[in-house]
Design a protein around this motif. Structure first.
Motif, PDB file in Angstrom:
ATOM      1  N   LEU A   1       0.820  -1.212   0.000  1.00 39.77           N
ATOM      2  CA  LEU A   1       0.000   0.000   0.000  1.00 39.77           C
ATOM      3  C   LEU A   1       0.854   1.263   0.000  1.00 39.77           C
ATOM      4  CD1 LEU A   1      -2.888  -0.921   2.470  1.00 39.77           C
ATOM      5  CD2 LEU A   1      -3.051  -0.613  -0.002  1.00 39.77           C
ATOM      6  N   GLU A   2       2.069   1.168   0.478  1.00 36.92           N
ATOM      7  CA  GLU A   2       2.973   2.323   0.461  1.00 36.92           C
ATOM      8  C   GLU A   2       3.284   2.772  -0.968  1.00 36.92           C
ATOM      9  OE1 GLU A   2       4.137   4.164   3.026  1.00 36.92           O
ATOM     10  OE2 GLU A   2       2.888   2.953   4.365  1.00 36.92           O
ATOM     11  N   HIS A   3       3.142   1.846  -1.935  1.00 34.28           N
ATOM     12  CA  HIS A   3       3.525   2.128  -3.317  1.00 34.28           C
ATOM     13  C   HIS A   3       2.361   2.121  -4.303  1.00 34.28           C
ATOM     14  CE1 HIS A   3       7.537   1.525  -1.790  1.00 34.28           C
ATOM     15  NE2 HIS A   3       7.189   0.342  -1.373  1.00 34.28           N
TER      16      HIS A   3
ATOM     17  N   ILE B   1      -2.088   1.884  -4.459  1.00 32.36           N
ATOM     18  CA  ILE B   1      -3.388   1.830  -3.806  1.00 32.36           C
ATOM     19  C   ILE B   1      -4.381   1.091  -4.714  1.00 32.36           C
ATOM     20  CG2 ILE B   1      -5.284   3.178  -2.814  1.00 32.36           C
ATOM     21  CD1 ILE B   1      -2.660   3.608  -1.352  1.00 32.36           C
TER      22      ILE B   1
ATOM     23  N   ASP C   1      -6.267   5.313   8.651  1.00 36.15           N
ATOM     24  CA  ASP C   1      -5.263   6.021   7.840  1.00 36.15           C
ATOM     25  C   ASP C   1      -5.974   6.730   6.680  1.00 36.15           C
ATOM     26  OD1 ASP C   1      -3.193   6.678   5.934  1.00 36.15           O
ATOM     27  OD2 ASP C   1      -1.910   5.209   6.917  1.00 36.15           O
ATOM     28  N   ILE C   2      -5.832   8.030   6.618  1.00 34.31           N
ATOM     29  CA  ILE C   2      -6.529   8.826   5.592  1.00 34.31           C
ATOM     30  C   ILE C   2      -6.204   8.358   4.172  1.00 34.31           C
ATOM     31  CG2 ILE C   2      -4.791  10.654   5.447  1.00 34.31           C
ATOM     32  CD1 ILE C   2      -7.279  12.600   5.323  1.00 34.31           C
ATOM     33  N   ARG C   3      -5.022   7.798   3.973  1.00 31.89           N
ATOM     34  CA  ARG C   3      -4.633   7.332   2.634  1.00 31.89           C
ATOM     35  C   ARG C   3      -5.441   6.119   2.186  1.00 31.89           C
ATOM     36  NH1 ARG C   3       1.500   6.222   3.832  1.00 31.89           N
ATOM     37  NH2 ARG C   3       0.440   5.440   5.692  1.00 31.89           N
ATOM     38  N   TYR C   4      -5.943   5.337   3.126  1.00 25.16           N
ATOM     39  CA  TYR C   4      -6.579   4.064   2.789  1.00 25.16           C
ATOM     40  C   TYR C   4      -8.044   3.958   3.178  1.00 25.16           C
ATOM     41  CZ  TYR C   4      -1.562   3.134   3.135  1.00 25.16           C
ATOM     42  OH  TYR C   4      -0.200   3.207   3.038  1.00 25.16           O
ATOM     43  N   ARG C   5      -8.554   4.908   3.920  1.00 21.90           N
ATOM     44  CA  ARG C   5      -9.895   4.750   4.508  1.00 21.90           C
ATOM     45  C   ARG C   5     -11.014   4.660   3.482  1.00 21.90           C
ATOM     46  NH1 ARG C   5     -10.002  10.317   7.650  1.00 21.90           N
ATOM     47  NH2 ARG C   5      -8.782   8.952   8.959  1.00 21.90           N
ATOM     48  N   ASP C   6     -10.795   5.178   2.270  1.00 21.52           N
ATOM     49  CA  ASP C   6     -11.856   5.144   1.264  1.00 21.52           C
ATOM     50  C   ASP C   6     -11.803   3.922   0.349  1.00 21.52           C
ATOM     51  OD1 ASP C   6     -12.996   7.497   2.197  1.00 21.52           O
ATOM     52  OD2 ASP C   6     -11.700   8.739   0.937  1.00 21.52           O
TER      53      ASP C   6
END
Length: 124
Positions: A44-46, A48, A73-78
């Motif tokens: 997920l760091e690279h 999405i 985590d705002i990057r993954y919540r959606d």
């Protein structure tokens, strides 16, 4: 609509489930299989995905812990998360939904059901 542009990640420690899911989905989507939550978070760091299919019972970090981490985590919540689980009880289903899961499918899953629910959650 070209569904092949959508990336789906299937996280499960069971190779049979990973293989079954990949065979079923690769005709329609870009599918990546991952055997551990640790590897999921590294990836997920690279990159999405558009949707995550997630097992509940895994060693180290179970699916409930994974979704808590994703949704915090705002990057993954959606990212839509669909639990695929052999746990066939209302408590697990309720816990999954309370933690932010978008859907819950009991294994063994049927191909039409899985494809329909993925399409629904990708809004296609």
């Amino acid at each position: 609509m070209d569904t092949a542009r959508y990336k789906i990640v299937l996280v499960d420690d069971n190779m049979a489930t990973l293989n079954q899911g990949k065979i079923l989905l690769q005709e329609h989507y870009r599918v990546y299989t991952i055997q551990s939550p640790v590897t999921l978070f590294e990836n997920l760091e690279h990159d999405i995905p558009d949707l995550i299919l997630l097992d509940i019972e895994m060693p180290g970090m179970n699916g409930f812990e994974v979704i808590k981490k994703l949704k915090s985590d705002i990057r993954y919540r959606d990212i839509p998360v669909i639990f695929l689980s052999s746990k066939n009880d209302k408590e697990s289903e309720n816990e999954g939904f309370s933690l932010g899961a978008d859907d819950f499918i009991t294994k063994p899953f049927s191909a039409p059901e899985l494809l329909h629910r993925i399409k629904h959650h990708l809004h296609i």
